[in-house]
Design a protein around this motif. Structure first.
Motif, PDB file in Angstrom:
ATOM      1  N   ILE A   1       0.839  -1.205   0.000  1.00 48.79           N
ATOM      2  CA  ILE A   1       0.000   0.000   0.000  1.00 48.79           C
ATOM      3  C   ILE A   1       0.875   1.258   0.000  1.00 48.79           C
ATOM      4  CG2 ILE A   1      -1.634   1.355   1.386  1.00 48.79           C
ATOM      5  CD1 ILE A   1      -2.901  -1.354   2.219  1.00 48.79           C
ATOM      6  N   LYS A   2       1.932   1.220   0.806  1.00 48.83           N
ATOM      7  CA  LYS A   2       2.851   2.356   0.861  1.00 48.83           C
ATOM      8  C   LYS A   2       3.476   2.619  -0.510  1.00 48.83           C
ATOM      9  CE  LYS A   2       7.030   4.037   3.088  1.00 48.83           C
ATOM     10  NZ  LYS A   2       8.216   3.670   3.803  1.00 48.83           N
ATOM     11  N   LYS A   3       3.902   1.560  -1.179  1.00 51.51           N
ATOM     12  CA  LYS A   3       4.523   1.692  -2.499  1.00 51.51           C
ATOM     13  C   LYS A   3       3.527   2.224  -3.531  1.00 51.51           C
ATOM     14  CE  LYS A   3       8.128  -1.725  -1.793  1.00 51.51           C
ATOM     15  NZ  LYS A   3       8.640  -3.051  -2.070  1.00 51.51           N
ATOM     16  N   ILE A   4       2.305   1.749  -3.468  1.00 51.31           N
ATOM     17  CA  ILE A   4       1.269   2.230  -4.393  1.00 51.31           C
ATOM     18  C   ILE A   4       0.996   3.717  -4.159  1.00 51.31           C
ATOM     19  CG2 ILE A   4      -1.198   2.078  -4.961  1.00 51.31           C
ATOM     20  CD1 ILE A   4      -0.939  -0.966  -4.500  1.00 51.31           C
ATOM     21  N   ARG A   5       0.881   4.109  -2.901  1.00 49.07           N
ATOM     22  CA  ARG A   5       0.634   5.524  -2.586  1.00 49.07           C
ATOM     23  C   ARG A   5       1.777   6.404  -3.074  1.00 49.07           C
ATOM     24  NH1 ARG A   5      -1.299   7.201   2.978  1.00 49.07           N
ATOM     25  NH2 ARG A   5      -2.007   8.897   1.685  1.00 49.07           N
ATOM     26  N   GLU A   6       3.016   5.964  -2.851  1.00 49.28           N
ATOM     27  CA  GLU A   6       4.172   6.728  -3.314  1.00 49.28           C
ATOM     28  C   GLU A   6       4.148   6.871  -4.831  1.00 49.28           C
ATOM     29  OE1 GLU A   6       7.479   4.561  -1.686  1.00 49.28           O
ATOM     30  OE2 GLU A   6       7.243   5.448   0.308  1.00 49.28           O
ATOM     31  N   PHE A   7       3.823   5.792  -5.514  1.00 49.96           N
ATOM     32  CA  PHE A   7       3.738   5.817  -6.970  1.00 49.96           C
ATOM     33  C   PHE A   7       2.657   6.792  -7.431  1.00 49.96           C
ATOM     34  CE2 PHE A   7       1.677   4.453 -10.866  1.00 49.96           C
ATOM     35  CZ  PHE A   7       2.747   4.411 -11.749  1.00 49.96           C
ATOM     36  N   LEU A   8       1.478   6.713  -6.823  1.00 52.32           N
ATOM     37  CA  LEU A   8       0.375   7.587  -7.223  1.00 52.32           C
ATOM     38  C   LEU A   8       0.701   9.057  -6.980  1.00 52.32           C
ATOM     39  CD1 LEU A   8      -2.723   5.517  -6.058  1.00 52.32           C
ATOM     40  CD2 LEU A   8      -2.000   5.998  -8.411  1.00 52.32           C
ATOM     41  N   PHE A   9       1.292   9.372  -5.843  1.00 54.07           N
ATOM     42  CA  PHE A   9       1.638  10.765  -5.570  1.00 54.07           C
ATOM     43  C   PHE A   9       2.669  11.279  -6.567  1.00 54.07           C
ATOM     44  CE2 PHE A   9      -0.610  10.484  -1.588  1.00 54.07           C
ATOM     45  CZ  PHE A   9      -1.069  11.782  -1.435  1.00 54.07           C
ATOM     46  N   LYS A  10       3.655  10.458  -6.848  1.00 54.20           N
ATOM     47  CA  LYS A  10       4.723  10.889  -7.760  1.00 54.20           C
ATOM     48  C   LYS A  10       4.230  10.992  -9.200  1.00 54.20           C
ATOM     49  CE  LYS A  10       9.263   9.519  -9.481  1.00 54.20           C
ATOM     50  NZ  LYS A  10      10.238   8.449  -9.530  1.00 54.20           N
ATOM     51  N   ASN A  11       3.466  10.022  -9.650  1.00 56.34           N
ATOM     52  CA  ASN A  11       3.109   9.928 -11.058  1.00 56.34           C
ATOM     53  C   ASN A  11       1.720  10.429 -11.413  1.00 56.34           C
ATOM     54  OD1 ASN A  11       5.525   8.467 -12.143  1.00 56.34           O
ATOM     55  ND2 ASN A  11       4.920   7.091 -10.497  1.00 56.34           N
ATOM     56  N   PHE A  12       0.892  10.670 -10.423  1.00 55.27           N
ATOM     57  CA  PHE A  12      -0.466  11.091 -10.729  1.00 55.27           C
ATOM     58  C   PHE A  12      -0.858  12.351  -9.960  1.00 55.27           C
ATOM     59  CE2 PHE A  12      -5.114  10.819 -10.259  1.00 55.27           C
ATOM     60  CZ  PHE A  12      -5.461  10.883 -11.599  1.00 55.27           C
ATOM     61  N   TYR A  13      -0.992  12.256  -8.661  1.00 59.64           N
ATOM     62  CA  TYR A  13      -1.506  13.374  -7.872  1.00 59.64           C
ATOM     63  C   TYR A  13      -0.658  14.634  -8.006  1.00 59.64           C
ATOM     64  CZ  TYR A  13      -4.063   9.593  -5.555  1.00 59.64           C
ATOM     65  OH  TYR A  13      -4.838   8.495  -5.288  1.00 59.64           O
ATOM     66  N   LEU A  14       0.642  14.508  -8.034  1.00 64.19           N
ATOM     67  CA  LEU A  14       1.526  15.672  -8.094  1.00 64.19           C
ATOM     68  C   LEU A  14       2.197  15.826  -9.458  1.00 64.19           C
ATOM     69  CD1 LEU A  14       3.151  15.353  -4.558  1.00 64.19           C
ATOM     70  CD2 LEU A  14       1.172  16.718  -5.238  1.00 64.19           C
ATOM     71  N   ASN A  15       1.701  15.133 -10.459  1.00 63.97           N
ATOM     72  CA  ASN A  15       2.240  15.237 -11.806  1.00 63.97           C
ATOM     73  C   ASN A  15       2.004  16.659 -12.327  1.00 63.97           C
ATOM     74  OD1 ASN A  15       1.998  15.222 -14.809  1.00 63.97           O
ATOM     75  ND2 ASN A  15       2.586  13.084 -14.537  1.00 63.97           N
ATOM     76  N   PRO A  16       3.041  17.342 -12.820  1.00 61.41           N
ATOM     77  CA  PRO A  16       2.888  18.724 -13.286  1.00 61.41           C
ATOM     78  C   PRO A  16       1.812  18.904 -14.364  1.00 61.41           C
ATOM     79  CG  PRO A  16       5.201  18.157 -13.126  1.00 61.41           C
ATOM     80  CD  PRO A  16       4.429  16.892 -12.893  1.00 61.41           C
ATOM     81  N   LYS A  17       1.676  17.935 -15.262  1.00 64.10           N
ATOM     82  CA  LYS A  17       0.642  18.049 -16.304  1.00 64.10           C
ATOM     83  C   LYS A  17      -0.752  18.020 -15.690  1.00 64.10           C
ATOM     84  CE  LYS A  17       3.366  15.968 -19.999  1.00 64.10           C
ATOM     85  NZ  LYS A  17       3.497  14.820 -20.905  1.00 64.10           N
ATOM     86  N   ILE A  18      -0.943  17.144 -14.722  1.00 60.17           N
ATOM     87  CA  ILE A  18      -2.241  17.039 -14.061  1.00 60.17           C
ATOM     88  C   ILE A  18      -2.487  18.247 -13.178  1.00 60.17           C
ATOM     89  CG2 ILE A  18      -3.574  15.694 -12.374  1.00 60.17           C
ATOM     90  CD1 ILE A  18      -2.297  13.195 -13.654  1.00 60.17           C
ATOM     91  N   MET A  19      -1.454  18.714 -12.487  1.00 62.40           N
ATOM     92  CA  MET A  19      -1.607  19.902 -11.632  1.00 62.40           C
ATOM     93  C   MET A  19      -2.009  21.115 -12.464  1.00 62.40           C
ATOM     94  SD  MET A  19      -1.322  18.848  -8.602  1.00 62.40           S
ATOM     95  CE  MET A  19      -1.400  20.434  -7.821  1.00 62.40           C
TER      96      MET A  19
END
Length: 90
Positions: free
Chosen positions: A10-28
């Motif tokens: 779960i920790k690894k998935i959350r880290e991946f999502l934050f890095k690649n999705f939630y905080l992705n500059p294109k998405i932001m």
């Protein structure tokens, strides 16, 4: 409670999502643009309550009526309204 192995996954998935999705500059960039569109539409409807649908005009508090109306919009309808009321207005 989860097992240590599942907690680690779960920790690894959350880290991946934050890095690649939630905080992705294109998405932001899209999120910031969306927030600006919502703000502009909110201000527009407050200044032009006659542009609201009739069902919204029955509420006593205009701010709540506008908030509820915008909250019920789909993304595509929000963009459509923004283009119709804000962009074409310029």
């Amino acid at each position: 409670s989860f097992s240590p192995h599942v907690k680690d996954m779960i920790k690894k998935i959350r880290e991946f999502l934050f890095k690649n999705f939630y905080l992705n500059p294109k998405i932001m960039k899209i999120v910031i643009k969306g927030k600006l569109m919502i703000k502009k539409l909110f201000e527009f409807y407050l200044e032009n309550p006659n542009c609201l649908p009739k069902k919204c005009k029955t509420k006593k508090d205009l701010i709540i009526a506008v908030k509820d109306y915008i909250a019920g919009m789909t993304d595509s309808f929000l963009i459509q309204e923004y283009e119709k009321l804000i962009i074409k207005k310029k």
